[in-house]
Design a protein around this motif. Structure first.
Motif, PDB file in Angstrom:
ATOM      1  N   LEU A 180     -39.143  63.227  78.029  1.00  0.00           N
ATOM      2  CA  LEU A 180     -38.998  61.798  78.305  1.00  0.00           C
ATOM      3  C   LEU A 180     -39.725  61.394  79.579  1.00  0.00           C
ATOM      4  N   PHE A 181     -39.659  62.227  80.594  1.00  0.00           N
ATOM      5  CA  PHE A 181     -40.239  61.839  81.879  1.00  0.00           C
ATOM      6  C   PHE A 181     -41.640  62.389  82.112  1.00  0.00           C
ATOM      7  N   LEU A 182     -42.143  63.192  81.174  1.00  0.00           N
ATOM      8  CA  LEU A 182     -43.483  63.757  81.332  1.00  0.00           C
ATOM      9  C   LEU A 182     -44.390  63.373  80.169  1.00  0.00           C
ATOM     10  N   SER A 183     -44.129  62.222  79.571  1.00  0.00           N
ATOM     11  CA  SER A 183     -44.902  61.810  78.393  1.00  0.00           C
ATOM     12  C   SER A 183     -45.364  60.354  78.486  1.00  0.00           C
ATOM     13  N   GLU A 184     -45.724  59.911  79.679  1.00  0.00           N
ATOM     14  CA  GLU A 184     -46.241  58.550  79.879  1.00  0.00           C
ATOM     15  C   GLU A 184     -45.247  57.484  79.443  1.00  0.00           C
ATOM     16  N   THR A 185     -43.972  57.734  79.678  1.00  0.00           N
ATOM     17  CA  THR A 185     -42.948  56.753  79.339  1.00  0.00           C
ATOM     18  C   THR A 185     -42.539  55.959  80.580  1.00  0.00           C
ATOM     19  N   PHE A 186     -41.800  56.608  81.481  1.00  0.00           N
ATOM     20  CA  PHE A 186     -41.361  55.943  82.706  1.00  0.00           C
ATOM     21  C   PHE A 186     -42.173  56.366  83.924  1.00  0.00           C
ATOM     22  N   VAL A 187     -42.815  57.520  83.854  1.00  0.00           N
ATOM     23  CA  VAL A 187     -43.608  58.025  84.979  1.00  0.00           C
ATOM     24  C   VAL A 187     -45.090  57.896  84.643  1.00  0.00           C
ATOM     25  N   PRO A 188     -45.825  56.992  85.298  1.00  0.00           N
ATOM     26  CA  PRO A 188     -47.262  56.858  85.020  1.00  0.00           C
ATOM     27  C   PRO A 188     -48.009  58.138  85.393  1.00  0.00           C
ATOM     28  N   PRO A 189     -49.087  58.449  84.692  1.00  0.00           N
ATOM     29  CA  PRO A 189     -49.866  59.661  85.014  1.00  0.00           C
ATOM     30  C   PRO A 189     -50.378  59.676  86.443  1.00  0.00           C
ATOM     31  N   SER A 190     -50.601  58.502  87.040  1.00  0.00           N
ATOM     32  CA  SER A 190     -51.117  58.442  88.407  1.00  0.00           C
ATOM     33  C   SER A 190     -50.137  59.020  89.414  1.00  0.00           C
ATOM     34  N   MET A 191     -48.857  59.149  89.046  1.00  0.00           N
ATOM     35  CA  MET A 191     -47.851  59.679  89.960  1.00  0.00           C
ATOM     36  C   MET A 191     -47.702  61.195  89.844  1.00  0.00           C
ATOM     37  N   LEU A 192     -48.376  61.789  88.877  1.00  0.00           N
ATOM     38  CA  LEU A 192     -48.264  63.230  88.654  1.00  0.00           C
ATOM     39  C   LEU A 192     -49.488  63.950  89.212  1.00  0.00           C
TER      40      LEU A 192
END
Length: 264
Positions: A180-192
């Motif tokens: 859920l949190f590592l699939s471009e749902t709530f956390v944008p890729p720019s934050m990873l």
């Protein structure tokens, strides 16, 4: 009885089996309400700030839908498989013409209806309690249906691997929360971290979230802010993401059907 008749009969039985469990019905629809109220109404978003929820509200509509498309099929189908194993129901089904694929299809159809209704509830709540800007796209229908089918199949696999209903719940949560949190749902890729971003393409939920967002969220002036970081394997094209999601659903459905026990 024809194949259509067998699937229809099992679908009807599965539907009544679900509606008789009032606690399951309540939390299936109450869970998305809690998610919207917490993240949409209480936490809210801050597009001018940093950290989590720094995107406009419409960005997170795909994430809200991903919650029910992911969690509900995994736990429901996995638990159903575990109940059938514990009650030796698969032995009884083996004496009928109903195949494993037909049984899984019937369970999937029930979940598509249930989660489709929950998705409508989510979209209504988003409009009611947030200021999200999004578009009602007809692509939401196949995205929800295909996403549910995929994770129903994964749930069937978990139900075969886990040794009990408690084991299924633990396994489904252990799989669903990272996805859920590592699939471009709530956390944008720019934050990873940059090295991790390519691994997001391994998650089927990424194609669901990316495609739903591309189909429903495109307010003026914001395209570059999120699409520029979500190139992935097929970009932000909703049709290509749906094609990938469909291919994955077919593969996992076949694996899930084979994984179902004939006897136990």
């Amino acid at each position: 009885m024809s194949r259509l008749g067998r699937v229809a009969a099992e679908t009807k039985a599965a539907w009544y089996g679900f509606t008789r469990r009032r606690t399951a019905v309540f939390f299936t629809f109450f869970f998305p309400v809690i998610i919207i109220l917490i993240f949409g109404a209480l936490v809210q978003t801050d597009p001018s700030g940093g950290g989590l929820f720094s995107e406009p509200p419409g960005y997170y509509v795909a994430g809200y839908l991903a919650v029910v498309v992911l969690f509900t099929p995994l736990s429901r189908v996995g638990s159903e498989v575990a109940r059938h194993r514990e009650g030796n129901r698969f032995e009884k089904l083996a004496t009928t013409p109903l195949t494993r694929a037909e049984w899984l299809l019937a369970q999937t159809l029930v979940n598509v209806v249930v989660i489709g209704l929950a998705s409508l509830l989510i979209l209504g709540l988003v409009l009611l309690v947030t200021d999200a800007v999004f578009t009602f796209s007809v692509l939401l229908v196949p995205y929800v249906a295909v996403g549910v089918a995929l994770f129903c199949a994964v749930g069937a696999i978990l139900g075969r691997v886990a040794d009990s209903q408690d084991g299924v719940i633990a396994a489904s949560n252990g799989l669903a929360i990272p996805l859920l949190f590592l699939s471009e749902t709530f956390v944008p890729p720019s934050m990873l971290p940059a090295w991790f971003v390519p691994f997001m393409n391994v998650s089927p939920l990424t194609y669901f979230a990316r495609g739903v967002r591309a189909a429903t969220y495109n307010p003026p002036g914001t395209m570059a802010s999120w699409r520029g970081t979500e190139g992935g394997l097929v970009g932000a094209d909703p049709y290509l993401n749906l094609a990938v999601l469909t291919a994955l659903a077919v593969v996992f459905f076949a694996i899930g059907a084979v994984a179902l026990p004939r006897t136990d």
